[in-house]
Design a protein around this motif. Structure first.
Motif, PDB file in Angstrom:
ATOM      1  N   ARG A  17       0.822  -1.217   0.000  1.00 23.22           N
ATOM      2  CA  ARG A  17       0.000   0.000   0.000  1.00 23.22           C
ATOM      3  C   ARG A  17       0.855   1.264   0.000  1.00 23.22           C
ATOM      4  NH1 ARG A  17      -5.459  -0.452   1.644  1.00 23.22           N
ATOM      5  NH2 ARG A  17      -6.099  -2.526   2.345  1.00 23.22           N
ATOM      6  N   GLY A  18       2.166   1.120   0.183  1.00 25.48           N
ATOM      7  CA  GLY A  18       3.046   2.281   0.211  1.00 25.48           C
ATOM      8  C   GLY A  18       3.069   2.990   1.548  1.00 25.48           C
ATOM      9  N   LEU A  19       2.743   2.243   2.621  1.00 24.48           N
ATOM     10  CA  LEU A  19       2.636   2.873   3.938  1.00 24.48           C
ATOM     11  C   LEU A  19       3.793   2.543   4.871  1.00 24.48           C
ATOM     12  CD1 LEU A  19      -1.191   2.435   4.576  1.00 24.48           C
ATOM     13  CD2 LEU A  19       0.023   4.487   3.815  1.00 24.48           C
ATOM     14  N   LEU A  20       4.669   1.623   4.470  1.00 27.05           N
ATOM     15  CA  LEU A  20       5.867   1.370   5.279  1.00 27.05           C
ATOM     16  C   LEU A  20       6.998   0.885   4.394  1.00 27.05           C
ATOM     17  CD1 LEU A  20       6.343  -1.925   5.688  1.00 27.05           C
ATOM     18  CD2 LEU A  20       4.631  -1.666   7.453  1.00 27.05           C
ATOM     19  N   GLU A  21       8.217   0.927   4.937  1.00 23.69           N
ATOM     20  CA  GLU A  21       9.413   0.461   4.252  1.00 23.69           C
ATOM     21  C   GLU A  21      10.001  -0.699   5.033  1.00 23.69           C
ATOM     22  OE1 GLU A  21      11.765   3.963   4.272  1.00 23.69           O
ATOM     23  OE2 GLU A  21      10.681   4.913   2.611  1.00 23.69           O
ATOM     24  N   VAL A  22      10.671  -1.600   4.319  1.00 20.21           N
ATOM     25  CA  VAL A  22      11.226  -2.802   4.931  1.00 20.21           C
ATOM     26  C   VAL A  22      12.744  -2.758   4.851  1.00 20.21           C
ATOM     27  CG1 VAL A  22      11.329  -5.325   4.867  1.00 20.21           C
ATOM     28  CG2 VAL A  22       9.186  -4.142   4.301  1.00 20.21           C
ATOM     29  N   GLN A  23      13.391  -3.015   5.966  1.00 21.48           N
ATOM     30  CA  GLN A  23      14.854  -3.113   6.004  1.00 21.48           C
ATOM     31  C   GLN A  23      15.229  -4.590   6.031  1.00 21.48           C
ATOM     32  OE1 GLN A  23      16.961  -1.986   9.638  1.00 21.48           O
ATOM     33  NE2 GLN A  23      18.456  -0.858   8.376  1.00 21.48           N
ATOM     34  N   GLN A  24      15.943  -5.020   5.008  1.00 19.27           N
ATOM     35  CA  GLN A  24      16.298  -6.435   4.910  1.00 19.27           C
ATOM     36  C   GLN A  24      17.467  -6.743   5.837  1.00 19.27           C
ATOM     37  OE1 GLN A  24      14.468  -8.583   3.380  1.00 19.27           O
ATOM     38  NE2 GLN A  24      13.112  -7.016   2.505  1.00 19.27           N
ATOM     39  N   SER A  25      17.160  -6.852   7.105  1.00 20.09           N
ATOM     40  CA  SER A  25      18.152  -7.175   8.122  1.00 20.09           C
ATOM     41  C   SER A  25      17.724  -8.457   8.818  1.00 20.09           C
ATOM     42  CB  SER A  25      18.255  -6.023   9.126  1.00 20.09           C
ATOM     43  OG  SER A  25      16.979  -5.763   9.707  1.00 20.09           O
ATOM     44  N   ASN A  26      18.441  -8.844   9.820  1.00 20.24           N
ATOM     45  CA  ASN A  26      18.082 -10.044  10.578  1.00 20.24           C
ATOM     46  C   ASN A  26      18.061  -9.701  12.063  1.00 20.24           C
ATOM     47  OD1 ASN A  26      17.483 -12.652  11.234  1.00 20.24           O
ATOM     48  ND2 ASN A  26      19.576 -13.430  10.995  1.00 20.24           N
ATOM     49  N   PRO A  27      16.885  -9.571  12.652  1.00 23.40           N
ATOM     50  CA  PRO A  27      15.562  -9.774  12.034  1.00 23.40           C
ATOM     51  C   PRO A  27      15.158  -8.584  11.164  1.00 23.40           C
ATOM     52  CG  PRO A  27      15.282  -9.039  14.289  1.00 23.40           C
ATOM     53  CD  PRO A  27      16.776  -9.217  14.092  1.00 23.40           C
ATOM     54  N   ILE A  28      14.120  -8.808  10.320  1.00 22.93           N
ATOM     55  CA  ILE A  28      13.614  -7.754   9.443  1.00 22.93           C
ATOM     56  C   ILE A  28      13.041  -6.623  10.287  1.00 22.93           C
ATOM     57  CG2 ILE A  28      11.843  -7.193   7.722  1.00 22.93           C
ATOM     58  CD1 ILE A  28      12.130 -10.033   6.670  1.00 22.93           C
ATOM     59  N   ARG A  29      13.345  -5.397   9.886  1.00 22.86           N
ATOM     60  CA  ARG A  29      12.804  -4.227  10.578  1.00 22.86           C
ATOM     61  C   ARG A  29      11.876  -3.460   9.633  1.00 22.86           C
ATOM     62  NH1 ARG A  29      15.096  -3.015  15.318  1.00 22.86           N
ATOM     63  NH2 ARG A  29      14.256  -0.895  15.234  1.00 22.86           N
ATOM     64  N   TYR A  30      10.925  -2.801  10.244  1.00 19.95           N
ATOM     65  CA  TYR A  30       9.926  -2.040   9.480  1.00 19.95           C
ATOM     66  C   TYR A  30       9.930  -0.593   9.939  1.00 19.95           C
ATOM     67  CZ  TYR A  30       8.311  -6.828   8.813  1.00 19.95           C
ATOM     68  OH  TYR A  30       8.244  -8.169   8.546  1.00 19.95           O
ATOM     69  N   ARG A  31       9.741   0.299   8.969  1.00 11.53           N
ATOM     70  CA  ARG A  31       9.662   1.733   9.286  1.00 11.53           C
ATOM     71  C   ARG A  31       8.492   2.345   8.522  1.00 11.53           C
ATOM     72  NH1 ARG A  31      14.602   5.535   7.641  1.00 11.53           N
ATOM     73  NH2 ARG A  31      13.732   5.060   5.581  1.00 11.53           N
ATOM     74  N   PRO A  32       7.595   3.067   9.203  1.00  4.25           N
ATOM     75  CA  PRO A  32       6.443   3.654   8.501  1.00  4.25           C
ATOM     76  C   PRO A  32       6.855   4.880   7.704  1.00  4.25           C
ATOM     77  CG  PRO A  32       6.441   4.397  10.763  1.00  4.25           C
ATOM     78  CD  PRO A  32       7.598   3.434  10.643  1.00  4.25           C
TER      79      PRO A  32
END
Length: 250
Positions: free
Chosen positions: A60-75
Motif C-alpha cells: 500500500r506504500g505505507l511502510l518500508e522494509v529493512q532487509q536485516s536479521n531480524p527484518i525491521r519495518y519503518r512507517p
C-alpha cells in the motif's frame, strides 16, 4: 487501547485498511521503527500475523522494509501516508462510481413498481422541488402557505421557467407568498379553494406538466416530508384528481 486509538483504528478501517493494518501502522509510528516482535509487544496483533500485515502495508506504500536479521519495518511519514490514502480513496471512489454510471447507462429501462418516492428533510425537499421545476416544459403549478418554503433557488427556477415560456401558476392563501411570486414576470397567482383554509400541516404542492408531482407535509418538529412521482401512471392519475377537486385550470 485507549479510546482515541480505538477511534483512530476505526477511522483507518473506513479508509480501507484492516484492523490489523491500522494497529501495526500506528504501532510503528509509536516505535519509529521496529521488528515484528516489537510490534507484537505493544499491540494485540500476533507476531505471526505482523509479517503478512507488514507486507500488505508495504504494498500500500505505507511502510518500508529493512532487509536485516531480524527484518525491521519503518512507517512512511504521516504526510506521505495521508497523501497515499487520499489518492487510493479517490481512485476507488472513481472506480466505484464509474461502474455505477455504466450500469445506469446499460439499464434496459423497464418499468418498476417503485413509482412513488419519499423525501425527508427540508433541504432534500428543496432540492427535489427545484429538480422537478427545472424539468418543466409546458406547465407548472406551485403552491405553499409558508413563506419559508419559497427559497431563493425555487424563486429563481420559477422565474427562469416562466422566461422560457413555461406557464407558471402559484397558489397560496398567504399574502406574503403571493406578493413575492406575483413580482416574478410571467408568474400568475391564485387563491386555493376555500375548503383548504384550515389546513395547518400542508407544506408544498408541485405539479409539473402532466406527469410530475410533489406533495409535502410539515412535521410536528418543523421538518418536512414529501412524496413525489414523475413519469408514472400514479402521478398522472393523482394530478387529474387534484385538478378535479380544486378546479385547477388545465
Amino acid at each position: 487501547m485507549s479510546t482515541d486509538e480505538t477511534e483512530a483504528v476505526d477511522a483507518f478501517e473506513r479508509l480501507g485498511l484492516t484492523s490489523y493494518e491500522a494497529k501495526v501502522f500506528i504501532a510503528l509510528h509509536r516505535l519509529g521503527s521496529g521488528t515484528a516482535r516489537d510490534v507484537a509487544r505493544i499491540t494485540d496483533v500476533p507476531r505471526s500475523q505482523v509479517y503478512s500485515v507488514a507486507e500488505s502495508l508495504e504494498e500500500r506504500g505505507l511502510l518500508e522494509v529493512q532487509q536485516s536479521n531480524p527484518i525491521r519495518y519503518r512507517p512512511v511519514s504521516v504526510e506521505e501516508a495521508r497523501e497515499t490514502l487520499e489518492k487510493r480513496f479517490e481512485h476507488e471512489r472513481e472506480r466505484a462510481f464509474d461502474y455505477v454510471d455504466r450500469v445506469s447507462e446499460e439499464s434496459v429501462g423497464e418499468e418498476t413498481q417503485e413509482d412513488i418516492w419519499t423525501v425527508r428533510g427540508r433541504d432534500r425537499v428543496d432540492d427535489r422541488v427545484v429538480d422537478l421545476l427545472s424539468s418543466a416544459e409546458d406547465r407548472i403549478v406551485f403552491g405553499t402557505r409558508l413563506p419559508a418554503l419559497v427559497t431563493d433557488e425555487i424563486e429563481a427556477t420559477l422565474r427562469n421557467r416562466a422566461t422560457a415560456g413555461v406557464s407558471v401558476l402559484a397558489v397560496s392563501r398567504t399574502g406574503a407568498v403571493r406578493e413575492r411570486l406575483e413580482s416574478l414576470e410571467g408568474v400568475e397567482c391564485e387563491l386555493p379553494p376555500d375548503h383548504h383554509g384550515d389546513d395547518q400541516r400542508s407544506g408544498r404542492i408541485v405539479i409539473v406538466d402532466d406527469d410530475g408531482i410533489l406533495l409535502s407535509v410539515v412535521d410536528d418538529d418543523g421538518g418536512e416530508t414529501a412524496i413525489w412521482s414523475s413519469g408514472s401512471r400514479f402521478a398522472s392519475v393523482l394530478i387529474q384528481l387534484i385538478r378535479a377537486s380544486t378546479q385547477t385550470p388545465a
